[in-house]
Write a protein that holds these residues in place. Structure first.
Motif, PDB file in Angstrom:
ATOM      1  N   GLU A 311     -53.901  93.478 -45.236  1.00  0.00           N
ATOM      2  CA  GLU A 311     -52.549  93.308 -44.696  1.00  0.00           C
ATOM      3  C   GLU A 311     -52.403  93.966 -43.322  1.00  0.00           C
ATOM      4  N   ILE A 312     -52.987  95.152 -43.195  1.00  0.00           N
ATOM      5  CA  ILE A 312     -52.882  95.872 -41.909  1.00  0.00           C
ATOM      6  C   ILE A 312     -53.554  95.075 -40.790  1.00  0.00           C
ATOM      7  N   VAL A 313     -54.764  94.571 -41.058  1.00  0.00           N
ATOM      8  CA  VAL A 313     -55.469  93.855 -39.982  1.00  0.00           C
ATOM      9  C   VAL A 313     -54.740  92.559 -39.607  1.00  0.00           C
ATOM     10  N   LYS A 314     -53.897  92.078 -40.527  1.00  0.00           N
ATOM     11  CA  LYS A 314     -53.123  90.862 -40.244  1.00  0.00           C
ATOM     12  C   LYS A 314     -51.839  91.185 -39.478  1.00  0.00           C
ATOM     13  N   LYS A 315     -51.282  92.372 -39.754  1.00  0.00           N
ATOM     14  CA  LYS A 315     -49.962  92.709 -39.198  1.00  0.00           C
ATOM     15  C   LYS A 315     -50.001  93.221 -37.763  1.00  0.00           C
ATOM     16  N   VAL A 316     -51.148  93.734 -37.319  1.00  0.00           N
ATOM     17  CA  VAL A 316     -51.184  94.246 -35.939  1.00  0.00           C
ATOM     18  C   VAL A 316     -51.025  93.087 -34.962  1.00  0.00           C
ATOM     19  N   LYS A 317     -50.419  93.402 -33.808  1.00  0.00           N
ATOM     20  CA  LYS A 317     -50.168  92.343 -32.824  1.00  0.00           C
ATOM     21  C   LYS A 317     -50.993  92.539 -31.550  1.00  0.00           C
ATOM     22  N   ILE A 358     -61.093 100.424 -42.240  1.00  0.00           N
ATOM     23  CA  ILE A 358     -60.711  99.597 -41.088  1.00  0.00           C
ATOM     24  C   ILE A 358     -61.358 100.204 -39.859  1.00  0.00           C
ATOM     25  N   ARG A 359     -61.918  99.360 -38.982  1.00  0.00           N
ATOM     26  CA  ARG A 359     -62.551  99.870 -37.764  1.00  0.00           C
ATOM     27  C   ARG A 359     -61.769  99.411 -36.530  1.00  0.00           C
ATOM     28  N   LEU A 360     -61.494 100.356 -35.653  1.00  0.00           N
ATOM     29  CA  LEU A 360     -60.787 100.035 -34.411  1.00  0.00           C
ATOM     30  C   LEU A 360     -61.733 100.202 -33.232  1.00  0.00           C
ATOM     31  N   SER A 361     -61.766  99.205 -32.363  1.00  0.00           N
ATOM     32  CA  SER A 361     -62.387  99.394 -31.051  1.00  0.00           C
ATOM     33  C   SER A 361     -61.201  99.582 -30.114  1.00  0.00           C
ATOM     34  N   VAL A 362     -60.952 100.840 -29.777  1.00  0.00           N
ATOM     35  CA  VAL A 362     -59.745 101.145 -28.996  1.00  0.00           C
ATOM     36  C   VAL A 362     -60.008 100.789 -27.534  1.00  0.00           C
ATOM     37  N   GLY A 363     -59.188  99.918 -27.006  1.00  0.00           N
ATOM     38  CA  GLY A 363     -59.364  99.442 -25.635  1.00  0.00           C
ATOM     39  C   GLY A 363     -58.740 100.388 -24.626  1.00  0.00           C
ATOM     40  N   ILE A 364     -58.492  99.878 -23.434  1.00  0.00           N
ATOM     41  CA  ILE A 364     -57.951 100.743 -22.380  1.00  0.00           C
ATOM     42  C   ILE A 364     -56.525 100.341 -21.996  1.00  0.00           C
ATOM     43  N   GLU A 365     -55.812  99.735 -22.942  1.00  0.00           N
ATOM     44  CA  GLU A 365     -54.384  99.511 -22.734  1.00  0.00           C
ATOM     45  C   GLU A 365     -53.677 100.880 -22.771  1.00  0.00           C
ATOM     46  N   ASP A 366     -52.349 100.894 -22.656  1.00  0.00           N
ATOM     47  CA  ASP A 366     -51.635 102.172 -22.734  1.00  0.00           C
ATOM     48  C   ASP A 366     -51.562 102.633 -24.192  1.00  0.00           C
ATOM     49  N   ALA A 367     -51.938 103.907 -24.405  1.00  0.00           N
ATOM     50  CA  ALA A 367     -52.050 104.443 -25.767  1.00  0.00           C
ATOM     51  C   ALA A 367     -50.733 104.311 -26.538  1.00  0.00           C
ATOM     52  N   GLU A 368     -49.604 104.510 -25.852  1.00  0.00           N
ATOM     53  CA  GLU A 368     -48.296 104.446 -26.537  1.00  0.00           C
ATOM     54  C   GLU A 368     -48.108 103.075 -27.194  1.00  0.00           C
ATOM     55  N   ASP A 369     -48.495 102.017 -26.491  1.00  0.00           N
ATOM     56  CA  ASP A 369     -48.323 100.664 -27.040  1.00  0.00           C
ATOM     57  C   ASP A 369     -49.247 100.441 -28.233  1.00  0.00           C
ATOM     58  N   LEU A 370     -50.468 100.963 -28.133  1.00  0.00           N
ATOM     59  CA  LEU A 370     -51.428 100.789 -29.239  1.00  0.00           C
ATOM     60  C   LEU A 370     -50.945 101.534 -30.481  1.00  0.00           C
ATOM     61  N   ILE A 371     -50.429 102.747 -30.265  1.00  0.00           N
ATOM     62  CA  ILE A 371     -49.948 103.547 -31.397  1.00  0.00           C
ATOM     63  C   ILE A 371     -48.733 102.878 -32.046  1.00  0.00           C
ATOM     64  N   ALA A 372     -47.829 102.360 -31.213  1.00  0.00           N
ATOM     65  CA  ALA A 372     -46.635 101.673 -31.768  1.00  0.00           C
ATOM     66  C   ALA A 372     -47.074 100.484 -32.618  1.00  0.00           C
ATOM     67  N   ASP A 373     -48.087  99.767 -32.173  1.00  0.00           N
ATOM     68  CA  ASP A 373     -48.585  98.610 -32.923  1.00  0.00           C
ATOM     69  C   ASP A 373     -49.161  99.045 -34.273  1.00  0.00           C
ATOM     70  N   LEU A 374     -49.980 100.096 -34.260  1.00  0.00           N
ATOM     71  CA  LEU A 374     -50.560 100.582 -35.520  1.00  0.00           C
ATOM     72  C   LEU A 374     -49.467 101.102 -36.449  1.00  0.00           C
ATOM     73  N   GLU A 375     -48.489 101.765 -35.849  1.00  0.00           N
ATOM     74  CA  GLU A 375     -47.416 102.343 -36.657  1.00  0.00           C
ATOM     75  C   GLU A 375     -46.653 101.257 -37.414  1.00  0.00           C
ATOM     76  N   GLN A 376     -46.282 100.170 -36.727  1.00  0.00           N
ATOM     77  CA  GLN A 376     -45.530  99.122 -37.425  1.00  0.00           C
ATOM     78  C   GLN A 376     -46.395  98.480 -38.517  1.00  0.00           C
ATOM     79  N   ALA A 377     -47.694  98.350 -38.267  1.00  0.00           N
ATOM     80  CA  ALA A 377     -48.570  97.720 -39.280  1.00  0.00           C
ATOM     81  C   ALA A 377     -48.766  98.663 -40.481  1.00  0.00           C
ATOM     82  N   LEU A 378     -48.915  99.947 -40.211  1.00  0.00           N
ATOM     83  CA  LEU A 378     -49.153 100.906 -41.305  1.00  0.00           C
ATOM     84  C   LEU A 378     -47.900 101.135 -42.135  1.00  0.00           C
ATOM     85  N   ASN A 379     -46.747 101.085 -41.484  1.00  0.00           N
ATOM     86  CA  ASN A 379     -45.504 101.338 -42.221  1.00  0.00           C
ATOM     87  C   ASN A 379     -45.147 100.165 -43.110  1.00  0.00           C
TER      88      ASN A 379
END
Ligand code: P1T
Length: 379
Positions: A311-317, A358-379
């Protein structure tokens, strides 16, 4: 010279014919000779090609080696290493490694009577227990894919040297910006250049780097004889990628840290695997052999349920669900059903590749946006 300067300048020089500052893409299969044996150093592009030669010299320099060789994929580079062995030889490999590496070892090379022992390499005693007269190679991947274990390269190098066997290190996750295994006692460094070295998810390639003249001769002999080479366009792309490796890696490391620190505090997250965390079991070894800790982060969820991970890997945007890693854009993957499905379930679980990993390849976008995305998927 420091790393960034080497990455930009080593192996490349303005084109002698035109002055082009960028290494041209020599899209040619052959080279006209003035007379038999009278040529300009290139005879046929399987053997060598000027764009590939520039990349091979560049990667050799940034890995602190003497010789580089480029292949059509990371697996083609691994194929070359194992072809240096003979029937009856044995390999001791880490048990936590890329699924495709496990697959080529087990389903291709075991047919040719090469035996592989898979051991947890956090414990060097486990390696020593498998040594015998037939052992010819130790295969280490560090950080490991996907559970980010750190293997002590210096300790393995000592075992290899005192037993007169080769140590090969898959340096794909760390890159030479973070870790140079040849300086730590390895004989061969291998890369899936598809990942951080290329850095833009637009080329598939493998690289090998060695110091020793005899090993280099064997490597080039197999590269030319088996012919698993890459084309000049891909060499151009990876050469261009390496010019910004140091800048990208700094951002990958910064974002990796921010995300690991976010995940470790999240109530739905169980384990977080990132070697920069003081709680990581191999953090001290990581500090001793790596200059920073990279952008690969894995985690499991509380309860370890497959359904939660799916579900998490599906919910991230912002994170895209895909195999591979190391590009500027963030990717998310589910190792047990994707990159590591080739490993039998019991062996996967022994290595910590559980259902909810779950494995993340964390890119070089802005960290705040990446964290917000993970947060909505995890919640
Ligand atoms: O895909 P290729 O360029 O052939 O590289 C194989 C390979 C070798 N070593 C490591 C550590 C790797 O991660 C890979 C490829 N890995 C993926 C495709 C992946 O998503 O993990």
């Amino acid at each position: 010279m420091k790393f960034g300067t080497k990455a930009i300048h080593e192996g490349v020089s303005p084109d002698s014919a035109t002055g082009a500052i960028m290494t041209p893409i020599y899209q040619t299969s052959t080279y006209v000779q003035e007379g038999v044996g009278n040529h300009k150093g290139f005879q046929y592009s399987r053997t060598s090609n000027p764009t590939r030669s520039a990349l091979e010299a560049n990667i050799a320099a940034i890995e602190n080696g003497n010789y580089g060789a480029a292949f059509g994929s990371g697996l083609a580079a691994i194929d070359c290493i194992i072809k240096m062995l003979s029937p009856g030889d044995e390999v001791i490999s880490t048990n936590d490694l890329y699924g495709g590496t496990f697959r080529i070892f087990k389903t291709i090379f075991e047919k040719y009577d090469i035996k592989f022992h898979f051991v947890p390499m956090g414990d060097t005693l486990a390696v020593e227990k498998k040594l015998n007269d037939n052992t010819k190679l130790i295969w280490a991947e560090t950080p490991t894919n996907p559970t980010m274990k750190i293997i002590d390269i210096v300790a393995l190098g000592k075992i290899a040297k005192s037993n007169n066997i080769l140590l090969a290190v898959d340096n794909t996750f760390a890159t030479p910006y973070l870790q140079t295994p040849l300086d730590l006692g390895a004989d061969i460094v291998m890369h899936s250049a598809t990942k951080y070295l290329g850095g833009h998810s637009d080329a598939v390639m493998g690289l090998l780097i060695v110091k020793d003249d005899k090993l280099a001769k064997e490597m080039y002999h197999i590269q030319n004889s088996s012919g698993a080479i890459c084309g000049p366009m891909d060499c151009f792309l990876v050469l261009r990628g390496i010019k910004t490796l140091h800048l990208r890696m700094r951002e990958h490391c910064k974002n990796g840290k921010a995300i690991a620190e976010f995940l470790i505090k999240h109530p739905n997250v169980d384990n977080v695997y990132w070697p920069g965390l003081p709680s990581h079991p191999n953090h001290e070894v990581a500090k001793s052999q790596m200059r920073d800790f990279g952008g690969m982060v894995s985690f499991t969820t509380v309860g370890n349920k497959l359904q939660d991970a799916l579900e998490i890997v599906k919910k991230v945007k912002l994170f895209s669900l895909a195999e591979s890693l190391g590009g500027v854009e963030s990717l998310i993957g589910h190792p047990s059903t994707m990159t590591h499905a080739a490993i039998p379930k019991n062996q996967r679980e022994e290595a910590g590749i559980t259902d909810s990993l779950i494995r993340l390849s964390v890119g070089i976008e802005d960290a705040e946006d990446l964290i917000a995305d993970l947060e909505q998927a995890l919640n």
